[in-house]
Design an enzyme around this catalytic site. Structure first.
Site, PDB file in Angstrom:
ATOM      1  N   ARG A  96     -26.775 -80.840   3.524  1.00 26.00           N
ATOM      2  CA  ARG A  96     -27.753 -80.993   4.605  1.00 26.00           C
ATOM      3  C   ARG A  96     -28.569 -79.710   4.786  1.00 26.00           C
ATOM      4  O   ARG A  96     -29.772 -79.772   5.071  1.00 26.00           O
ATOM      5  CB  ARG A  96     -27.039 -81.370   5.903  1.00 26.00           C
ATOM      6  CG  ARG A  96     -27.997 -81.485   7.083  1.00 26.00           C
ATOM      7  CD  ARG A  96     -27.318 -81.964   8.342  1.00 26.00           C
ATOM      8  NE  ARG A  96     -28.230 -81.872   9.480  1.00 26.00           N
ATOM      9  CZ  ARG A  96     -27.914 -82.208  10.728  1.00 26.00           C
ATOM     10  NH1 ARG A  96     -26.698 -82.653  11.010  1.00 26.00           N
ATOM     11  NH2 ARG A  96     -28.799 -82.097  11.694  1.00 26.00           N
ATOM     12  N   ASN A 150     -25.477 -91.911   7.407  1.00 21.74           N
ATOM     13  CA  ASN A 150     -26.939 -91.799   7.394  1.00 21.74           C
ATOM     14  C   ASN A 150     -27.485 -91.641   5.988  1.00 21.74           C
ATOM     15  O   ASN A 150     -26.767 -91.175   5.105  1.00 21.74           O
ATOM     16  CB  ASN A 150     -27.359 -90.584   8.244  1.00 21.74           C
ATOM     17  CG  ASN A 150     -27.468 -90.935   9.716  1.00 21.74           C
ATOM     18  OD1 ASN A 150     -27.825 -92.054  10.062  1.00 21.74           O
ATOM     19  ND2 ASN A 150     -27.152 -89.989  10.577  1.00 21.74           N
ATOM     20  N   CYS A 172     -25.890 -96.756  14.861  1.00 26.88           N
ATOM     21  CA  CYS A 172     -26.432 -95.453  15.229  1.00 26.88           C
ATOM     22  C   CYS A 172     -26.159 -95.258  16.716  1.00 26.88           C
ATOM     23  O   CYS A 172     -26.181 -96.213  17.488  1.00 26.88           O
ATOM     24  CB  CYS A 172     -27.931 -95.417  14.952  1.00 26.88           C
ATOM     25  SG  CYS A 172     -28.711 -93.839  15.370  1.00 26.88           S
ATOM     26  N   HIS A 202     -33.602 -94.861  13.406  1.00 28.70           N
ATOM     27  CA  HIS A 202     -34.293 -93.614  13.732  1.00 28.70           C
ATOM     28  C   HIS A 202     -35.809 -93.803  13.805  1.00 28.70           C
ATOM     29  O   HIS A 202     -36.566 -92.835  13.722  1.00 28.70           O
ATOM     30  CB  HIS A 202     -33.946 -92.493  12.739  1.00 28.70           C
ATOM     31  CG  HIS A 202     -32.534 -91.986  12.900  1.00 28.70           C
ATOM     32  ND1 HIS A 202     -32.020 -90.926  12.179  1.00 28.70           N
ATOM     33  CD2 HIS A 202     -31.519 -92.398  13.717  1.00 28.70           C
ATOM     34  CE1 HIS A 202     -30.768 -90.710  12.535  1.00 28.70           C
ATOM     35  NE2 HIS A 202     -30.441 -91.596  13.472  1.00 28.70           N
ATOM     36  N   TYR A 255     -36.319 -89.677  17.589  1.00 27.77           N
ATOM     37  CA  TYR A 255     -36.785 -89.238  16.272  1.00 27.77           C
ATOM     38  C   TYR A 255     -38.282 -89.468  16.077  1.00 27.77           C
ATOM     39  O   TYR A 255     -38.877 -88.898  15.157  1.00 27.77           O
ATOM     40  CB  TYR A 255     -35.997 -89.956  15.174  1.00 27.77           C
ATOM     41  CG  TYR A 255     -34.596 -89.423  15.004  1.00 27.77           C
ATOM     42  CD1 TYR A 255     -34.326 -88.373  14.136  1.00 27.77           C
ATOM     43  CD2 TYR A 255     -33.535 -89.956  15.734  1.00 27.77           C
ATOM     44  CE1 TYR A 255     -33.040 -87.878  13.978  1.00 27.77           C
ATOM     45  CE2 TYR A 255     -32.247 -89.471  15.586  1.00 27.77           C
ATOM     46  CZ  TYR A 255     -32.003 -88.424  14.712  1.00 27.77           C
ATOM     47  OH  TYR A 255     -30.729 -87.939  14.568  1.00 27.77           O
TER      48      TYR A 255
END
Length: 460
Positions: A96, A150, A172, A202, A255
């Site tokens: 990440r 995700n 989510c 998102h 988001y």
């Protein structure tokens, strides 16, 4: 189903696992668990043992006699499972960090599930989830797959589209956060309101009515500008333009800030990227996670610590555990999930996976019709869904040209040579986890492509 329920969690060494255990303990009367299995990989063995031992303490402190099994053998765990939950991260948090830092080093948004970083996360994740599905077909063909990995929408779509596995629901915590935070803004409780969500994971919007059918969305919008916005802790809180929200009479998810306020969000991300005392969100999470695992080692800790709320996954168990309980007991609960569209949003194809309000029961998710969007939201939605479809196919095939297509149409990636350079660098940075692109990555390295961001390079 056999007496009691067997639940398997892949990515069981996650810092989120205590939240999951708390949710199962709370619901034991309606979801009697027979076996709880936590699965991880060799690199996550120490974390699995730490969090698994704590999970057992949580059950031991409850009135229920449940044994938590720990294993690095996925197939051993999956045999005869009733429910499989997935919450893993291919490449762990270091991956990440690369997803965030490499795009930012070129001056573009670097984020876990959006933009270039989100695409690379899908490239790494989709082949693995499809291999899990193949094991499930053999070892637990009647199980339900509850996906929290995700990018949840794309992963869930790929499970159905390429894995040919229909018994799946994507989840989510973002919709749950909104429903927990907003009602009190207008002096209501959640059971006094009717929520309707629609869009993509998102990338959804929602509207709200009271029990008399009166629309109260505008009232909530007004209150959002007076205080708490209810967005997750991992999203910088730059306000939306109120005039836009009033015009659409819907509330975008947190988001959406990356799309409606791209310039300001990027500026904030670059500030953190350039601050050696902060670093990107992933670097901050790595520190939080390290602190959490130190807490988990405490032999006296037998409940979820408050610090877990800083991790960004608050109310995760409310989504995952309630979904499982609703399927098991045919509760037909309203939950916001990623599932096949089936006409809920006429602007997208029936077999597209969307994130919508649905009733969850023993037959899975029955999406609630939302209707067509207005042109602005419809345009966003169709671009984003088709971008997702390009990403999924590229993840399965390793088609570099299709990966470029996905980069080109993603609204957070300026098209042109810089986009190609970012893609190339990310492919090289993640080569260990991208076997489908191996031939192209070898070509890129032969042509001198290297990872330029110093921290990302050190993680290779």
């Amino acid at each position: 189903m056999t007496q009691g329920v067997k639940i398997v969690t892949i990515g069981g060494g996650s810092s989120y696992t205590p939240e999951l255990m708390e949710g199962f303990i709370k619901r034991y009367d309606e979801l009697p668990i027979r076996e709880m299995w936590l699965v991880d990989i060799e690199e996550g063995k120490d974390k699995l043992e730490t969090v698994g031992t704590m999970a057992q303490r949580m059950w031991d402190a409850s009135p229920y006699d449940v044994k938590v099994h720990l294993t690095l053998d996925r197939r051993e765990a999956l045999k005869d499972a009733d429910f499989v939950t997935t919450q893993f991260r291919i490449g762990l948090l270091d991956a990440r960090i690369k997803d965030e830092r490499i795009p930012l080093s070129y001056g573009m948004v670097g984020q876990e599930t959006n933009g270039a970083g989100g695409i690379l996360k899908a490239f790494r994740t989709i082949p693995v989830i499809l291999s899990i599905v193949e094991d499930m077909k053999e070892l637990c063909p009647n199980a339900w797959l509850i996906n929290f990995t995700n990018p949840s929408g794309m992963v869930t779509d790929a499970i159905i589209r390429y894995g040919k596995w229909e018994r799946v629901i994507g989840l989510c915590n973002v919709p749950v956060n909104a429903m927990m935070a907003e009602p009190e803004l207008i002096d209501k409780t959640l059971d006094e309101l009717i929520y309707s969500f629609a869009g993509l994971n998102h990338f959804h919007w929602h509207k709200v009515q009271d029990l008399k059918g009166n629309d109260v969305t505008s009232e909530i919008i007004d209150k959002l500008y007076d205080g708490e916005s209810g967005i997750p802790t991992n999203i910088h809180d730059i306000p939306f333009y109120k005039e836009q929200l009033k015009r659409m009479n819907m509330i975008p998810c947190g988001y959406h800030r990356y799309y409606y306020r791209s310039e300001e969000m990027l500026e904030h991300m670059l500030e953190e990227y350039n601050d050696p005392n902060k670093g990107t969100r992933a670097q901050q999470v790595k520190q939080t996670e390290s602190e959490l695992f130190e807490l988990y080692k405490d032999p006296n800790l037998d409940h979820k610590p408050e610090q877990l709320s800083k991790r960004g996954g608050a109310h995760y168990s409310d989504a995952a555990c309630e979904t499982i309980a609703s399927i098991y007991a045919n509760k037909n609960t309203h939950i916001v999930v990623s599932t096949k569209n089936n006409g809920a949003i006429p602007d997208l194809a029936p077999d597209d996976v969307v994130e919508v309000s649905a009733y969850i029961g023993s037959a899975g998710a029955r999406p609630i019709a939302f209707g067509s969007f207005h042109p602005a939201e419809r345009g966003w939605l169709q671009v984003m869904k088709n971008m997702e479809l390009c990403v999924e196919e590229a993840a399965v095939t390793g088609d570099y040209g299709l990966a470029l297509q996905a980069f080109t149409i993603n609204p957070l990636i300026p098209s042109g040579d810089t986009a190609r350079k970012v893609l190339d660098e990310l492919l090289v940075a993640h080569k260990k986890h991208l076997p489908q692109f191996a031939e192209k990555i070898a070509e890129l390295e032969a042509n001198g492509v290297t990872v330029k961001d110093e921290i990302s390079r050190d993680l290779n």
